[in-house]
Design an enzyme around this catalytic site. Structure first.
Site, PDB file in Angstrom:
ATOM      1  N   LYS A   1       0.836  -1.203   0.000  1.00  0.00           N
ATOM      2  CA  LYS A   1       0.000   0.000   0.000  1.00  0.00           C
ATOM      3  C   LYS A   1       0.874   1.257   0.000  1.00  0.00           C
ATOM      4  O   LYS A   1       2.032   1.197   0.427  1.00  0.00           O
ATOM      5  CB  LYS A   1      -0.953  -0.015   1.206  1.00  0.00           C
ATOM      6  CG  LYS A   1      -0.280  -0.038   2.579  1.00  0.00           C
ATOM      7  CD  LYS A   1      -1.300  -0.202   3.692  1.00  0.00           C
ATOM      8  CE  LYS A   1      -0.665  -0.073   5.072  1.00  0.00           C
ATOM      9  NZ  LYS A   1      -1.628  -0.300   6.152  1.00  0.00           N
ATOM     10  N   HIS A   2       0.398   2.418  -0.526  1.00  0.00           N
ATOM     11  CA  HIS A   2      -0.926   2.753  -1.021  1.00  0.00           C
ATOM     12  C   HIS A   2      -0.772   3.196  -2.471  1.00  0.00           C
ATOM     13  O   HIS A   2      -0.331   4.323  -2.697  1.00  0.00           O
ATOM     14  CB  HIS A   2      -1.535   3.895  -0.214  1.00  0.00           C
ATOM     15  CG  HIS A   2      -1.550   3.669   1.265  1.00  0.00           C
ATOM     16  ND1 HIS A   2      -0.448   3.871   2.081  1.00  0.00           N
ATOM     17  CD2 HIS A   2      -2.555   3.252   2.097  1.00  0.00           C
ATOM     18  CE1 HIS A   2      -0.764   3.624   3.338  1.00  0.00           C
ATOM     19  NE2 HIS A   2      -2.053   3.231   3.380  1.00  0.00           N
TER      20      HIS A   2
ATOM     21  N   HIS B   1      -7.459  10.725   5.094  1.00  0.00           N
ATOM     22  CA  HIS B   1      -8.358  10.398   6.201  1.00  0.00           C
ATOM     23  C   HIS B   1      -9.319  11.572   6.460  1.00  0.00           C
ATOM     24  O   HIS B   1     -10.469  11.370   6.855  1.00  0.00           O
ATOM     25  CB  HIS B   1      -7.573  10.123   7.491  1.00  0.00           C
ATOM     26  CG  HIS B   1      -6.776   8.856   7.443  1.00  0.00           C
ATOM     27  ND1 HIS B   1      -5.545   8.781   6.844  1.00  0.00           N
ATOM     28  CD2 HIS B   1      -7.049   7.616   7.927  1.00  0.00           C
ATOM     29  CE1 HIS B   1      -5.071   7.543   6.965  1.00  0.00           C
ATOM     30  NE2 HIS B   1      -5.972   6.821   7.626  1.00  0.00           N
TER      31      HIS B   1
ATOM     32  N   ASP C   1      -8.413   1.414  -0.084  1.00  0.00           N
ATOM     33  CA  ASP C   1      -8.189   1.899   1.269  1.00  0.00           C
ATOM     34  C   ASP C   1      -9.588   2.072   1.879  1.00  0.00           C
ATOM     35  O   ASP C   1     -10.606   1.991   1.166  1.00  0.00           O
ATOM     36  CB  ASP C   1      -7.424   3.223   1.237  1.00  0.00           C
ATOM     37  CG  ASP C   1      -6.673   3.500   2.540  1.00  0.00           C
ATOM     38  OD1 ASP C   1      -6.958   2.825   3.541  1.00  0.00           O
ATOM     39  OD2 ASP C   1      -5.803   4.393   2.530  1.00  0.00           O
TER      40      ASP C   1
END
Length: 473
Positions: free
Chosen positions: A311-312, A324, A397
């Site tokens: 990731k990512h 986020h 995600d």
């Protein structure tokens, strides 16, 4: 006188003649008897020879039969060689031949028995699944949102009932779901059992165990495992073996607890010093170093039976902003990304990576729009699938992050992600809305069922690997 003498002489002659006749008869009778005795003797000899010949023939016949059949002990005789006075095993040869032929036929059948390929096994599972089961297998969620309760830590009858309705692909455990070793082992074992009972397929059981800043297990002192530390510090050693040892250690304790997947390693190259969301989670700012380190960490995990997830994609280390919280982007072109951020992912694909996580970053100088990578057909299908040749599992995600929820509903985000080419939908803001949104999209033709099957082929193939490992244990 003379007459009497003549008469006397005649009588004498007659008597003599009679004696002679009697003697001749006796001799003749004797000869006849001798001849009869001789003939009888010859007959007896001949008969005896015939009997002997018959006995010899019978003996030869018996001997011939005994060469084929070895005598078995009678039912009232002991089979113990010490009692029978022989060490020869009494076995019916004909029966042995029959058994041998039977064994040969069985071996031939076993040799000719067709073992299904992985592709055939995958298709068999897909064929027997309902549309609802297929859609559920696209979701990877937190147990709290799955059960609509915070603080989930026991998998009991209510969880099993919910799993009967929504046989999801996987669960990601957060720190508050993990209390102590017996609780984790029992919870994960029950969840695995529910999945096997429901579909005959294992469930993905994962967590974020990167080490250092992000370590759901090692961060809990009650679990008594050491923290391997930040990847930045491991990267600073320049020794890929350090990363391998860290992956091996993390994989060991995750496997012991019952996990089969880890959302690690972080393959982001930290090229933006102002980036705070990745920071010390990255192995470094050198793409070649990050590539070597991340692949070594993944190798350690995999040797302990833990599936790794790079990731990512396409690289979060150059972004400004935190996905986020909301919108995050990189102003790099594709050519610039190929010189840095994409290198660890390209190497991972070439090294046989099984799973890659798509970030929510926007790439306006690549896609000419602000669409998050996780919802972008151009990034997932165009770049990752076609250009890089990745045919493993693509997971998003978490879809409950601000970069997604600020613009899209759970149903919209989940549908768009599937259309873009992703396989697994990680933690939508509202799981049931996301599930119903995808289900309705298939029913109304927005998404074809074949498109769902395409993702299932990749998902189930990876699950069969876990299933085979479980059966080996």
């Amino acid at each position: 006188m003379k007459t009497e003498n003549n008469k006397t002489t005649g009588n004498h002659n007659k008597k003599k003649k009679k004696r002679t006749n009697k003697q001749l008869k006796f001799i003749l009778l004797t000869l006849i008897m001798l001849i009869c005795l001789l003939l009888a003797e010859i007959g007896i000899l001949t008969l005896g020879k015939k009997k002997n010949d018959s006995k010899d023939a019978e003996s030869e016949k018996i001997a011939s039969e005994e060469s084929v059949v070895t005598a078995q002990p009678s039912s009232d005789q002991s089979s113990d060689p010490a009692e029978t006075g022989t060490t020869t095993e009494s076995v019916n040869v004909a029966e042995v031949e029959t058994e041998t032929e039977s064994e040969t036929e069985t071996e031939t059948e076993a040799a000719t028995e067709v073992v299904p390929t992985d592709e055939e096994r995958v298709e068999a599972f897909i064929k027997k699944m309902t549309l609802e089961e297929k859609v559920a297998q696209l979701f990877f969620v937190m147990p709290d949102s799955f059960m609509e309760m915070y603080g989930f830590n026991v998998a009991g009858p209510m969880t099993e009932e919910t799993f009967g309705t929504y046989p999801i692909a996987g669960l990601i455990m957060m720190g508050h779901n993990l209390q102590n070793v017996p609780q984790i082992e029992n919870m994960l074992a029950n969840l695995q059992k529910f999945s096997m009972d429901r579909l005959g397929l294992p469930i993905f059981l994962s967590t974020d165990e990167e080490g250092g800043t992000v370590a759901r297990v090692a961060g809990n002192y009650d679990l008594h495992v050491d923290d391997v530390g930040d990847m930045w510090d491991i990267g600073a050693t320049g020794d890929p073996n350090k990363a391998y040892e860290a992956g091996l250690y993390v994989g060991g304790y995750l496997s012991d607890l019952g996990f089969n997947m880890d959302f690690a390693p972080v393959a982001d190259v930290l090229t933006n010093p102002d980036n705070q969301v990745i920071g010390v989670r990255s192995f470094g700012s050198d793409p070649t170093l990050v590539s070597r380190m991340s692949r070594s960490f993944a190798k350690g995990l995999e040797e302990k039976g833990i599936i790794s997830c790079y990731k990512h994609f396409p690289g979060h280390g150059a972004t400004a902003g935190d996905t986020h919280q909301g919108y995050a982007y990189t102003d790099k072109s594709l050519e610039e990304l190929e010189q840095s951020e994409l290198i660890p992912f390209v190497d991972a694909v070439n090294d046989g990576a099984e799973m890659i996580m798509i970030g929510h970053i926007s790439l306006p100088y690549v896609t000419e729009d602000t669409m998050p990578a996780s919802l972008s057909y151009e990034i997932i299908t165009g770049l990752l699938r076609k250009k890089l040749g990745f045919d493993g599992v693509v997971i998003t995600d978490a879809l409950n992050m601000g970069a997604i929820t600020a613009e899209y509903s759970s149903a919209e985000a989940c549908v768009m992600t599937i259309q873009a080419g992703a396989d697994l939908l990680l933690e939508p803001y509202n799981f049931r809305d996301g599930y119903n949104g995808v289900l309705e999209a298939v029913k109304n033709g927005t998404i074809s069922e074949e498109r769902i099957d395409e993702s299932l082929r990749r998902i189930i193939k990876l699950k069969l690997k876990i299933l085979d490992q479980m059966e080996e244990k």
